[in-house]
Design an enzyme around this catalytic site. Structure first.
Site, PDB file in Angstrom:
ATOM      1  N   ALA A 198       2.100 -29.014  38.376  1.00  0.00           N
ATOM      2  CA  ALA A 198       2.953 -28.775  39.019  1.00  0.00           C
ATOM      3  C   ALA A 198       3.543 -30.639  39.645  1.00  0.00           C
ATOM      4  O   ALA A 198       4.728 -31.276  39.353  1.00  0.00           O
ATOM      5  CB  ALA A 198       3.033 -27.872  40.148  1.00  0.00           C
ATOM      6  N   ALA A 199       1.947 -31.010  39.987  1.00  0.00           N
ATOM      7  CA  ALA A 199       2.776 -32.341  40.774  1.00  0.00           C
ATOM      8  C   ALA A 199       2.873 -32.955  39.150  1.00  0.00           C
ATOM      9  O   ALA A 199       3.654 -33.956  39.183  1.00  0.00           O
ATOM     10  CB  ALA A 199       1.358 -32.573  41.653  1.00  0.00           C
TER      11      ALA A 199
ATOM     12  N   CYS B 293       2.149 -19.802  42.674  1.00  0.00           N
ATOM     13  CA  CYS B 293       2.354 -18.746  43.866  1.00  0.00           C
ATOM     14  C   CYS B 293       2.585 -17.132  42.886  1.00  0.00           C
ATOM     15  O   CYS B 293       3.095 -16.009  44.110  1.00  0.00           O
ATOM     16  CB  CYS B 293       2.817 -18.670  44.686  1.00  0.00           C
ATOM     17  SG  CYS B 293       2.999 -20.931  45.167  1.00  0.00           S
TER      18      CYS B 293
ATOM     19  N   ASP C 235      -1.794 -30.397  45.259  1.00  0.00           N
ATOM     20  CA  ASP C 235      -2.860 -29.757  46.040  1.00  0.00           C
ATOM     21  C   ASP C 235      -3.843 -30.723  46.210  1.00  0.00           C
ATOM     22  O   ASP C 235      -4.922 -30.162  47.210  1.00  0.00           O
ATOM     23  CB  ASP C 235      -3.362 -28.458  45.610  1.00  0.00           C
ATOM     24  CG  ASP C 235      -2.140 -27.476  45.347  1.00  0.00           C
ATOM     25  OD1 ASP C 235      -1.237 -28.099  46.233  1.00  0.00           O
ATOM     26  OD2 ASP C 235      -2.451 -26.328  44.590  1.00  0.00           O
TER      27      ASP C 235
ATOM     28  N   TRP D 105      23.768 -12.843  68.498  1.00  0.00           N
ATOM     29  CA  TRP D 105      22.993 -13.586  68.551  1.00  0.00           C
ATOM     30  C   TRP D 105      22.062 -14.251  67.819  1.00  0.00           C
ATOM     31  O   TRP D 105      20.923 -12.869  67.670  1.00  0.00           O
ATOM     32  CB  TRP D 105      22.400 -14.058  69.948  1.00  0.00           C
ATOM     33  CG  TRP D 105      23.388 -14.262  71.415  1.00  0.00           C
ATOM     34  CD1 TRP D 105      24.226 -13.746  72.133  1.00  0.00           C
ATOM     35  CD2 TRP D 105      23.418 -15.641  71.479  1.00  0.00           C
ATOM     36  NE1 TRP D 105      25.324 -15.188  72.315  1.00  0.00           N
ATOM     37  CE2 TRP D 105      24.588 -16.066  72.067  1.00  0.00           C
ATOM     38  CE3 TRP D 105      22.381 -16.913  70.907  1.00  0.00           C
ATOM     39  CZ2 TRP D 105      24.495 -17.113  73.003  1.00  0.00           C
ATOM     40  CZ3 TRP D 105      22.628 -18.255  71.950  1.00  0.00           C
ATOM     41  CH2 TRP D 105      23.915 -18.520  73.252  1.00  0.00           C
TER      42      TRP D 105
END
Length: 453
Positions: free
Chosen positions: A7-8, A41, A283, A434
């Site tokens: 990923a990174a 994941c 990570d 609410w």
């Protein structure tokens, strides 16, 4: 040069390539595994059968990266960093070939390694991790050989509870063994107890407050359960879901700065501190917690991709920053949704914050609307100031994504009183008049006022 092709690393490569063309910037990436740019994941959902096949988890193949002008070298492991000499040593795992390659700018995206305690029998056949696509495939192959019997999951964090669901749906009798008294240590124990009760109601045996001391094996050396707290838990399959730690052995050997959790330390531009032309993300790094002001280790794909975008821009001569995180995460086990953001009680105490708490029970829809299901919301607010510090949610029917409202409020530094006036969407199929998060904010506001009286 990029070390790590998931990923990174590949987000950094892609962003750098968008910033500068092949004639302006040469990009080389090394990946020791067999797959690039995939979603770890998603492995529990692939195992469970929600995802139809391995390739669905791959965002971009090595061939696609190469077509974009990125020299991605698969099955090639970087074995040494020479930061002073601006070069890395690599070894091709298939051929054994080795060499040094120089760089102008270095990106470290080495990821994380699964925690694998040195227990007797831990490496026996039948013991499975779920860190890589290869791990997922090996587990699926084992499931096809021994369908629907007994499984032990070691650990009850995100991966542990997700794998418990996956195995339950595969027809296994599932036991989860956890060192903590309650599952999901990312929650306070009172909220973790709700997860424990729900998992038990699903038919999952949860054994808390005990450490696994041995993986039991049969006469052929195959795993046949675990021993924990003096009790044996028989199984034909053992899955490790203990968590991960930063993969920073190369960085440590090269003398790069590491934090208290073992992750690389970077500045806001994801540049490794004290090293002008070295960046790190994903990570293998620690990040700033915007609520506590401390560094923490939060290995998530969302952060890794953002880190890559920032690194790619900066390494290619652009500009980007990653300011930090508030610690938002969601998970599920069967129909139970679990969410948290910000600080737990023990996190707040660790940094010297005084706080009040408020816990409410509500429903995800108007109570009279069909399908309305309960959820519990816990909120932490700072003593006197009322600043929101954290939110945890356990429930069904859309409970988990409600945490995003709290994540935005945390990032903005809102007080719980200011939150009560948020103009959230309302219609009976989606929320009570609410919203549960706002009900918790009202109760937290009252607690802040009472504490300061």
């Amino acid at each position: 040069m990029i070390v790590g092709g998931d990923a990174a690393g590949m987000s950094a490569a892609s962003q750098a390539r968008r910033t500068k063309g092949p004639q302006e910037l040469e990009i080389t990436a090394f990946e020791r595994g067999r797959f690039s740019s995939y979603s770890a994941c998603g492995i529990p959902y692939w195992v469970a059968g929600d995802v139809s096949g391995r390739d669905r988890l791959i965002a971009r193949s090595p061939e696609e990266h190469r077509a974009r002008g990125i020299d991605l070298r698969m099955r090639t492991e970087v074995t040494e960093l020479d930061v002073a000499g601006r070069r890395v040593r690599w070894r091709a795992l298939e051929t054994g070939e080795e060499g040094w390659t120089g760089y102008d700018k270095l990106v470290l995206a080495t990821g994380a390694r699964p925690v694998r305690p040195p227990l007797p029998g831990i490496d026996a056949p039948g013991v499975h991790g779920v860190q890589t696509l290869g791990d997922g495939q090996a587990l699926l192959d084992a499931l096809s050989q021994e369908p629907g019997r007994r499984a032990v999951v070691v650990g009850a964090g995100y991966i542990g509870v997700e794998m418990a669901e996956a195995l339950l749906r595969r027809g296994y009798a599932v036991t989860v063994v956890n060192s903590g008294e309650q599952p999901m240590a990312t929650l306070d124990p009172d909220m973790g107890r709700l997860v424990h009760e729900a998992m038990t109601a699903m038919g999952i045996t949860v054994v808390g407050g005990t450490e696994v001391t041995e993986v039991l094996t049969d006469g052929e050396g195959r795993a046949r359960g675990v021993r924990a707290g003096g009790a044996d838990h028989p199984a034909e399959l053992v899955v490790l879901g203990i968590g991960v730690e930063p993969e920073t052995a190369l960085a440590r050997a090269a003398g790069l700065p590491l934090g208290a959790h073992g992750g690389l330390l970077t500045d806001l531009g994801m540049r490794v501190r004290g090293h002008e032309d070295v960046w790190a993300g994903g990570d293998c790094v620690e990040v700033l917690d915007l609520v506590s002001g401390r560094e923490r280790y939060v290995p998530l794909g969302t952060h890794a991709n953002k880190h890559g975008q920032v690194i790619g821009s900066n390494a290619a001569g652009g500009y980007g920053t990653f300011p930090g995180v508030v610690g938002t995460a969601v998970s599920k086990v069967c129909d139970l949704e679990i969410a948290r953001t910000g600080l737990r009680e023990k996190d707040a105490r660790a940094v010297g914050l005084r706080f009040v708490t408020a816990t409410v029970e509500s429903t995800g829809r108007a109570g009279y609307f069909p399908g309305a299901a309960p959820m519990t919301v816990k909120m932490l607010a700072e003593y006197r100031t009322g600043r929101l510090l954290g939110v945890q949610i356990v429930g069904r029917d859309g409970a988990a994504k409600r945490v995003d409202v709290a994540a935005v409020a945390l990032t903005a530094g809102m007080t719980v009183e200011a939150m009560t006036a948020l103009d959230l969407g309302y219609a009976p199929p989606f929320s009570p008049v609410w919203d549960p998060v706002l009900v918790a904010a009202r109760k937290a506001t009252a607690a802040v006022r009472a504490a300061g009286a």
